[in-house]
Design a protein around this motif. Structure first.
Motif, PDB file in Angstrom:
ATOM      1  N   ALA A   1       0.825  -1.207   0.000  1.00 35.81           N
ATOM      2  CA  ALA A   1       0.000   0.000   0.000  1.00 35.81           C
ATOM      3  C   ALA A   1       0.860   1.257   0.000  1.00 35.81           C
ATOM      4  O   ALA A   1       0.565   2.241  -0.689  1.00 35.81           O
ATOM      5  N   ARG A   2       1.934   1.221   0.766  1.00 34.37           N
ATOM      6  CA  ARG A   2       2.828   2.392   0.810  1.00 34.37           C
ATOM      7  C   ARG A   2       3.488   2.644  -0.546  1.00 34.37           C
ATOM      8  O   ARG A   2       3.756   3.782  -0.908  1.00 34.37           O
TER       9      ARG A   2
ATOM     10  N   ALA B   1      -5.578   4.328  -2.233  1.00 32.20           N
ATOM     11  CA  ALA B   1      -6.687   4.297  -1.276  1.00 32.20           C
ATOM     12  C   ALA B   1      -7.219   2.876  -1.096  1.00 32.20           C
ATOM     13  O   ALA B   1      -7.451   2.422   0.027  1.00 32.20           O
ATOM     14  N   ARG B   2      -7.398   2.177  -2.216  1.00 33.65           N
ATOM     15  CA  ARG B   2      -7.896   0.798  -2.115  1.00 33.65           C
ATOM     16  C   ARG B   2      -6.876  -0.097  -1.425  1.00 33.65           C
ATOM     17  O   ARG B   2      -7.228  -0.929  -0.582  1.00 33.65           O
ATOM     18  N   ALA B   3      -5.618   0.063  -1.783  1.00 31.10           N
ATOM     19  CA  ALA B   3      -4.574  -0.771  -1.189  1.00 31.10           C
ATOM     20  C   ALA B   3      -4.496  -0.548   0.322  1.00 31.10           C
ATOM     21  O   ALA B   3      -4.309  -1.496   1.093  1.00 31.10           O
ATOM     22  N   VAL B   4      -4.621   0.688   0.745  1.00 33.77           N
ATOM     23  CA  VAL B   4      -4.607   0.991   2.176  1.00 33.77           C
ATOM     24  C   VAL B   4      -5.786   0.324   2.872  1.00 33.77           C
ATOM     25  O   VAL B   4      -5.635  -0.280   3.947  1.00 33.77           O
TER      26      VAL B   4
ATOM     27  N   LEU C   1       0.128   3.302   9.068  1.00 32.79           N
ATOM     28  CA  LEU C   1      -0.351   3.271   7.684  1.00 32.79           C
ATOM     29  C   LEU C   1      -1.350   4.399   7.429  1.00 32.79           C
ATOM     30  O   LEU C   1      -1.324   5.037   6.371  1.00 32.79           O
ATOM     31  N   LEU C   2      -2.207   4.653   8.391  1.00 34.24           N
ATOM     32  CA  LEU C   2      -3.190   5.734   8.245  1.00 34.24           C
ATOM     33  C   LEU C   2      -2.497   7.096   8.147  1.00 34.24           C
ATOM     34  O   LEU C   2      -2.903   7.955   7.358  1.00 34.24           O
TER      35      LEU C   2
ATOM     36  N   ARG D   1      -4.551  10.200   6.732  1.00 31.88           N
ATOM     37  CA  ARG D   1      -5.790  10.085   7.506  1.00 31.88           C
ATOM     38  C   ARG D   1      -5.465  10.233   8.992  1.00 31.88           C
ATOM     39  O   ARG D   1      -5.552   9.297   9.774  1.00 31.88           O
ATOM     40  N   ALA D   2      -5.078  11.445   9.367  1.00 26.55           N
ATOM     41  CA  ALA D   2      -4.609  11.693  10.728  1.00 26.55           C
ATOM     42  C   ALA D   2      -5.690  11.423  11.768  1.00 26.55           C
ATOM     43  O   ALA D   2      -5.406  10.892  12.842  1.00 26.55           O
TER      44      ALA D   2
END
Length: 259
Positions: A46-47, A55-58, A89-90, A95-96
């Protein structure tokens, strides 16, 4: 297309593990680690994912971590470890708010005291980077006051609390926070040297060069023997002393005002 197929293969492997998962609580420990390793692999993908797929991978990686938590929801060691990875990851995904919720879940859930203290500190760091100094300071203060036995985090949180208090233009409270580190966290060299550095810089900022000199001399006297040790710790302390900002600032101030 290649990336999408790779993601699907990894996710399919995860699904296969879940499909054969036995109901036993502790006999399946190796499989828990296998599931976590697969979630970590998804997080790494995802990174590295291109923006259009990120977004999907996360979300896929987050669900993989959630699957680990669902297997051991009352595990006070495993769950905080997984939530920290979700938070990391967030944060990477920008996405804090969701990352902060993960840290809060550690604090409010079943976890060791050191994990709760670390989550408060990490949440404070997240808020500080976002410019919420008041919220960050509250979390740092909780880490200091509620988890006094977790010395390392207590030292880091008190140092960070002083930093945000300075940013909020409350220098005397900041000074007290730095002094707390110096006086109460004596074995935490990194935080203590950082506190001495901050105290000297604060004194210079306020035109108190004599106090700045005193803080720097006290720090040098306190850590000189440790820095002189011919071992890994000695070299670590020497690097910390060499990275201090106050000595150079003091020399600049002295050059500008020789009197």
């Amino acid at each position: 297309m290649t990336y999408a197929l790779s993601l699907l293969r990894t996710a399919a492997g995860l699904a296969a593990v879940l499909a054969v998962w036995p109901p036993r609580a502790r006999a399946d420990a190796p499989r828990v680690e296998e599931l976590l390793a697969r979630a970590d692999a998804l997080a790494r993908e995802a990174r590295a994912a291109p923006d259009e797929d990120k977004a999907r991978a996360v979300d896929v990686a987050l669900e993989a971590y959630a699957a680990v938590i669902r297997r051991r929801p009352k595990d006070g060691k495993l769950v905080p470890r997984v939530r920290r990875r979700r938070a990391s990851l967030l944060k990477h995904a920008g996405r804090a708010g969701d990352a902060l919720a993960e840290y809060d879940a550690i604090v409010e859930g079943r976890a060791r005291r050191k994990d709760k203290a670390r989550a408060l500190y990490d949440g404070g760091r997240l808020l500080e980077r976002g410019g919420d100094f008041h919220g960050a300071g509250e979390r740092y203060e909780r880490a200091v006051e509620e988890y006094r036995d977790v010395i390392r985090v207590r030292a880091q949180a008190s140092l960070a609390r002083g930093r945000v208090l300075e940013r909020m233009r409350r220098p005397r409270e900041a000074e007290r926070a730095y002094c707390h580190v110096v006086d109460k966290c004596r074995d935490e060299a990194e935080a203590v040297i950082g506190a001495y550095d901050a105290l000297a810089l604060l004194a210079l900022k306020e035109g108190r060069s004599r106090d700045a000199r005193r803080w720097l001399q006290t720090c040098t006297d306190r850590f000189a023997k440790r820095a002189a040790r011919d071992d890994r710790y000695g070299r670590f302390v020497a690097r910390l002393l060499g990275s201090m900002k106050a000595p150079a600032a003091f020399r600049r101030a002295a050059a500008e005002d020789p009197g």
